[in-house]
Design a protein around this motif. Structure first.
Motif, mmCIF file in Angstrom:
data_model
loop_
_atom_site.group_PDB
_atom_site.id
_atom_site.type_symbol
_atom_site.label_atom_id
_atom_site.label_comp_id
_atom_site.label_asym_id
_atom_site.label_seq_id
_atom_site.Cartn_x
_atom_site.Cartn_y
_atom_site.Cartn_z
ATOM 1 N N GLN B 197 -4.348 5.146 6.082
ATOM 2 C CA GLN B 197 -3.576 5.172 4.835
ATOM 3 C C GLN B 197 -2.079 5.053 5.122
ATOM 4 O OE1 GLN B 197 -4.788 4.666 2.147
ATOM 5 N NE2 GLN B 197 -6.930 5.145 2.538
ATOM 6 N N THR B 198 -1.638 5.727 6.196
ATOM 7 C CA THR B 198 -0.222 5.667 6.547
ATOM 8 C C THR B 198 0.200 4.238 6.859
ATOM 9 O OG1 THR B 198 -0.477 7.846 7.519
ATOM 10 C CG2 THR B 198 1.500 6.652 8.111
ATOM 11 N N VAL B 199 -0.616 3.543 7.646
ATOM 12 C CA VAL B 199 -0.278 2.172 8.007
ATOM 13 C C VAL B 199 -0.323 1.278 6.770
ATOM 14 C CG1 VAL B 199 -0.938 0.179 9.410
ATOM 15 C CG2 VAL B 199 -1.101 2.480 10.370
ATOM 16 N N ARG B 200 -1.354 1.456 5.951
ATOM 17 C CA ARG B 200 -1.482 0.639 4.729
ATOM 18 C C ARG B 200 -0.288 0.831 3.810
ATOM 19 N NH1 ARG B 200 -7.519 2.391 4.091
ATOM 20 N NH2 ARG B 200 -8.607 0.579 4.947
ATOM 21 N N ARG B 201 0.116 2.109 3.659
ATOM 22 C CA ARG B 201 1.242 2.412 2.784
ATOM 23 C C ARG B 201 2.504 1.718 3.299
ATOM 24 N NH1 ARG B 201 3.458 8.557 2.300
ATOM 25 N NH2 ARG B 201 4.653 7.871 4.114
ATOM 26 N N SER B 202 2.726 1.809 4.625
ATOM 27 C CA SER B 202 3.910 1.170 5.198
ATOM 28 C C SER B 202 3.865 -0.335 4.994
ATOM 29 C CB SER B 202 4.008 1.480 6.693
ATOM 30 O OG SER B 202 4.117 2.870 6.896
ATOM 31 N N LEU B 203 2.683 -0.930 5.152
ATOM 32 C CA LEU B 203 2.555 -2.380 4.960
ATOM 33 C C LEU B 203 2.851 -2.770 3.519
ATOM 34 C CD1 LEU B 203 -0.626 -3.008 7.125
ATOM 35 C CD2 LEU B 203 1.584 -4.130 7.464
ATOM 36 N N ARG B 204 2.326 -1.973 2.584
ATOM 37 C CA ARG B 204 2.556 -2.263 1.164
ATOM 38 C C ARG B 204 4.037 -2.174 0.819
ATOM 39 N NH1 ARG B 204 -1.698 0.964 -0.035
ATOM 40 N NH2 ARG B 204 -0.300 2.634 -0.686
ATOM 41 N N TRP B 205 4.667 -1.097 1.287
ATOM 42 C CA TRP B 205 6.081 -0.902 0.975
ATOM 43 C C TRP B 205 6.964 -1.942 1.656
ATOM 44 C CZ3 TRP B 205 6.440 5.150 1.691
ATOM 45 C CH2 TRP B 205 5.836 5.757 0.574
ATOM 46 N N SER B 206 6.409 -2.613 2.687
ATOM 47 C CA SER B 206 7.213 -3.584 3.437
ATOM 48 C C SER B 206 7.009 -5.009 2.957
ATOM 49 C CB SER B 206 6.858 -3.504 4.928
ATOM 50 O OG SER B 206 7.124 -2.219 5.418
ATOM 51 N N GLU B 207 6.256 -5.184 1.877
ATOM 52 C CA GLU B 207 5.944 -6.544 1.453
ATOM 53 C C GLU B 207 7.200 -7.351 1.132
ATOM 54 O OE1 GLU B 207 2.851 -6.150 -1.476
ATOM 55 O OE2 GLU B 207 1.356 -6.014 0.126
ATOM 56 N N ASN B 208 8.191 -6.699 0.562
ATOM 57 C CA ASN B 208 9.466 -7.373 0.321
ATOM 58 C C ASN B 208 10.519 -6.820 1.269
ATOM 59 O OD1 ASN B 208 8.484 -8.787 -2.007
ATOM 60 N ND2 ASN B 208 8.533 -6.791 -3.025
ATOM 61 N N ILE B 209 11.541 -7.644 1.523
ATOM 62 C CA ILE B 209 12.699 -7.169 2.277
ATOM 63 C C ILE B 209 13.775 -6.822 1.249
ATOM 64 C CG2 ILE B 209 14.462 -7.787 3.976
ATOM 65 C CD1 ILE B 209 11.951 -8.051 5.392
ATOM 66 N N ALA B 210 14.395 -5.662 1.428
ATOM 67 C CA ALA B 210 15.444 -5.252 0.495
ATOM 68 C C ALA B 210 16.693 -4.934 1.296
ATOM 69 C CB ALA B 210 15.002 -4.016 -0.280
ATOM 70 N N LYS B 211 17.822 -5.136 0.695
ATOM 71 C CA LYS B 211 19.063 -4.808 1.387
ATOM 72 C C LYS B 211 19.464 -3.379 1.049
ATOM 73 C CE LYS B 211 23.747 -6.387 1.828
ATOM 74 N NZ LYS B 211 23.953 -5.191 2.599
#
Lengths: 454, 440
Positions: B197-211
């Motif tokens: 779940q931790t890895v999945r969550r990080s992947l989901r939150w990383s789908e976009n790049i934000a400044k």
């Protein structure tokens, strides 16, 4: 050839595609100081070994301290490798050498009595503390002798001995809750003289620590930076060296697409090299820990990628030449692809050429540390000075520099003509730290480098 | 062998201590989605520490044939050794701590391989472009401490660990995510699920790049439990290390009993927690383990001390001695337990108009940790805008001072997480973190 018979007997009919045994004997002396006194002094000795086996592309590894029943350890490693492998063992061909390599010795630390080592370090400790404002003398001295006895199923048998001397001398100045440090690191292969006659450097470090208490912090942001040879060496190690290690690339198709031979990283002034076949440096050796003879590998020439670092496996899988970069920090680790002596080859610019025209920037010197994660890297300076209108001005607190390899190499627009080697570093990867390496570079200039304040 | 070494050392020097370790570990490693290597590591060695004429002599070896040589070595080193401010301790009662699980010894190689394969396959189902690394292993270690004052104690500790990494490359953008867990028990299915779940969550939150938004400390920053471990833990603990207290380089030197951070912050060193990898019935000098309040309700409690630093300060050891085979003991933490708060993680995010989540750092530990400072590149972190995570930040550095940041706490999370069996921490939201970013 002390262990040749027992190693070669144990390797007979090993039952894997490939098998190797490495036995190590070590002797270490270490002194540490903290505050105003000696913290610890100790001597340790070690004996250990490992068996590594490959079957159908899978690896097994067994490490141990007792050399009894070596044969059963070969069976362990072989059995493990069989449980892993499901394809094909590919190892680049190398000359299978039989050789005994003596240590590179200038002044053997094992011949210096412990009392003498302590007397020298006591003197530096007293010297640091004699500078007004210094609250703690942090000193590490260490020397190590490592003898390895290596044989593999291809017929290689190599005995090698390496002697290393390292020291870090650092002063701490304190004003209430504000603690500042300044120091320097040294290293040599086989030369105790390294730690002699350091009075001037020691006093300068202590004075620097005190003056940092009054120095301002820079605000974080992008700036033009000029790196001294020590820090530029750390930069090439962190920013470029790790990404040129074959084990990062060989099973990673996307990274292969990025790190292809001929890729342009910057201008013609970029020329990077790594190699253990440079005598007497900290990262130098005759054979790596797979028995591959050391080489000197051009990594970047005229701004283009031309080579990378390999073990026998990564070389075979990428169909490139083995470079002798498989190294293990000790018997309880398998060799992995590591740097040795990594340098930015010198260019033509004088220091004046680099600094001229820098309206506002930072001159960063000396290292504190560095890390990398693929294309992203960070490293810290030990000293930092403002540059204004092409002149070095007041000291500011040391800064951390960070960036992305691809952008930063594009922004590296000046390479000096004053190559110098830094022997005081160690490298960590895969839990194996600190491995002896050296870095070298002339002064370099980078535009728009992100630095942190604090 | 240990007995004869101790007897000989005691008769030669008066005070002596023998420390012996034996361990084995059995990791299986996956690289780039494939099983790569199976290992077995056996370690054994012995260290001898003597006090001769009030000075410490120390030596160790992993070469069983050279053990008796250590007597002369220790003797020749002691005249140059540091002054001993302690005597070796006498036998005492030790607490019972749950750190041995026979089920760990029964773990088969094939079950570890299956666990790794299953974790990787489940990630690849959702993200087929991932390259995953994993390491699963079990081990057992036995430490024995004997001294001239009569202690002869040993304990055995099992461990089971799993780490999972995932890499995603898009163009020249590389995303790396790491997580892991360890325990003295076999990791249960739900703990392995949590890693996923931790890895999945990080992947989901990383789908976009934000400044990220540059800040001089005025925007809220959430440290996840891993972010706390990466950013704040080490600069904080350096202030509690007995050695730094003895040589007065800890900023807490004259502040014990004073409020040093927000009153909702409590931090304990607790080697008595069952199942945690860092737990133990006694420390590496044979001193009984106890729970130590480092910070309680914002107030500085006490430092972590071994025998030497306790002697130097005129106090008792807190049972915090840690050592490797080749090094003399020194104060170290066992299991750090940060008290939970009452805010849901989702509510923290929802309440932030503009902020940053810090999960992993690159290059931490290079700054002036002794003063409590931290600074590093955010290797995994996310921008929050208008109560939502809008993407992963890049080329972003954070810096600040742990005492200052923990004095500006806004919320503390209600669900603490274990980080590799040696830290349990909730998420913490605070201000006072400087954020620097690249302009383009």
């Amino acid at each position: 050839m002390k262990y040749r018979d027992i190693i070669e007997n144990a390797l007979q009919n090993h039952g894997a595609d490939y098998c190797e045994i490495r036995i190590e004997e070590t002797d270490n002396t270490r002194l540490t100081y903290r505050g105003d006194s000696l913290d610890s002094i100790g001597q340790t000795s070690g004996l250990g070994g490992n068996v590594r086996a490959a079957t159908r592309g899978g690896w097994g590894f067994a490490s141990f301290n007792s050399l009894d029943e070596l044969r059963s350890k070969v069976t362990d490693a072989t059995t493990q490798s069989r449980a892993v492998g499901d394809s094909k063992t590919e190892l680049a061909e190398v000359d299978h050498c039989v050789d005994i390599v003596p240590p590179h010795i200038v002044c053997d630390p094992s011949r210096i009595p412990i009392g003498e080592k302590k007397r020298i370090m006591d003197h530096y400790k007293d010297l640091l503390l004699s500078v007004k404002g210094i609250s703690s003398a942090d000193i590490i001295y260490g020397d190590t002798s490592r003898k390895t006895f290596f044989a593999n199923s291809d017929g290689a048998y190599i005995e090698q001995e390496q002697v290393h001397v390292i020291s870090r001398i650092s002063a701490q100045a304190r004003d209430g809750g504000d603690v500042q440090q300044a120091g320097f690191s040294l290293g040599s292969q086989g030369d105790f003289n390294l730690v002699l006659d350091l009075d001037d450097q020691v006093i300068a470090a202590a004075k620097r620590a005190v003056s940092l208490l009054d120095a301002k912090s820079l605000e974080g942001g992008e700036r033009t930076v000029i790196l001294d040879p020590v820090l530029a060496g750390v930069f090439v190690h962190e920013a470029f060296g790790h990404l040129s290690e074959g084990d990062n690339v060989y099973e990673n198709e996307k990274l292969k697409d990025i790190m292809y031979m001929g890729r342009k990283f910057g201008g013609k002034h970029l020329n990077f090299t790594d190699g253990a076949a440079m005598p007497g440096l900290r990262g130098s050796f005759k054979y790596d820990d797979e028995g591959t003879p050391a080489t000197r590998t051009p990594l970047v020439r005229d701004g283009e990628l031309v080579g990378r670092l390999h073990s026998r496996e990564t070389a075979a899988k990428l169909n490139e030449r083995p470079t002798g970069n498989a190294r293990a920090i000790g018997y309880n680790f398998p060799p992995i692809v590591r740097m040795t002596n990594t340098i930015i080859e010198q260019g033509e610019a004088t220091f004046d050429d680099l600094i001229q025209g820098v309206e506002e920037g930072v001159y960063v010197r000396n290292w504190y540390g560095g890390m990398t994660q693929h294309e992203m890297f960070t490293f810290s300076s030990g000293e930092a000075y403002m540059i204004r209108n092409g002149e070095i001005q007041e000291a500011v607190r040391p800064v951390m520099l960070t960036g992305n390899l691809f952008q930063t190499l594009n922004n590296l627009d000046g390479v000096g003509n004053d190559l110098d080697m830094n022997q005081g570093g160690g490298c960590g990867k895969g839990g194996q730290s600190p491995l002896p390496v050296s870095n070298g570079s002339p002064h370099i200039r980078i535009q728009k480098c992100l630095i942190s304040g604090a | 062998m240990s007995e004869s070494l101790l007897t000989a050392a005691t008769s030669k020097f008066g005070q002596a201590e023998v420390y012996r370790v034996e361990s084995e570990s059995h990791p299986v490693s996956f690289e780039s989605n494939k099983l790569k290597e199976i290992m077995r590591r056996d370690t054994s060695g012995v260290a001898l520490r003597v006090i001769d004429d009030k000075r410490i002599g120390f030596t160790s070896t992993t070469n069983s044939e050279r053990e008796m040589e250590m007597l002369d070595r220790a003797g020749s080193l002691a005249p140059f050794g540091s002054e001993a401010f302690f005597n070796f301790p006498e036998p005492t009662e030790y607490p019972t701590v749950d750190i041995f699980d026979p089920a760990v010894l029964e773990i088969s190689q094939s079950s570890m391989v299956e666990t790794g394969q299953s974790l990787i396959e489940r990630l690849l189902d959702e993200w087929p472009d991932l390259l995953c690394d994993a390491r699963i292993g079990w081990g057992t270690g036995r430490g024995r401490i004997m001294n001239s004052a009569g202690i002869d104690e040993a304990y055995e500790q099992t461990s089971y660990y799993c780490s999972l990494g995932a890499q995603l490359i898009r163009g020249t953008d590389m995303l790396n995510i790491w997580t892991g867990s360890s325990s003295s028990h076999v990791l249960e299915e739900n703990e392995l699920d949590r890693l996923l779940q931790t890895v999945r969550r990080s992947l989901r939150w990383s789908e976009n790049i934000a400044k990220a938004t540059p800040s001089t400390g005025d925007i809220p920053v959430i440290f996840t439990p891993r972010g706390f471990a990466a950013t704040l833990l080490h600069p904080l603990l350096s202030g509690f290390n007995g050695k730094n207290v003895v040589n007065e380089s800890s900023p807490l030197c004259e502040r014990w009993g004073e409020k040093i951070v927000d009153e909702n912050i409590s931090v304990y060193d607790n080697p008595l927690i069952g199942g945690a990898s860092g737990s133990r019935p006694f420390d590496d000098e044979g001193v009984a383990s106890t729970k130590t309040a480092l910070i309680e309700n914002g107030i500085a409690g006490q430092p972590l001390l071994d025998l030497q630093t306790a002697g130097q300060l005129g106090k008792l050891s807190t049972g915090a001695a840690g050592r490797g085979l080749a090094t003399t003991p020194s104060p170290s933490s066992s299991v750090i337990d940060v008290a939970a708060g009452d805010t849901h993680f989702e509510d923290m995010i929802a309440g932030i108009k503009e902020g940053l989540i810090v999960e992993e750092l690159l290059g931490a530990g290079q700054g002036n940790e002794l003063g409590g400072d931290f600074r590093a590149n955010v290797s995994l972190g996310y921008r929050i805008a208008n109560g939502e995570i809008v993407g992963r930040v890049k080329d972003t550095m954070v810096s600040g001072n742990v005492y200052s940041v923990l004095s500006q706490v806004e919320y503390i999370g209600d669900s603490p997480e274990w980080i590799f069996g040696s830290l349990r921490s909730p998420a913490i939201q605070c201000r006072g973190v400087e954020v620097a970013t690249k302009s383009e």
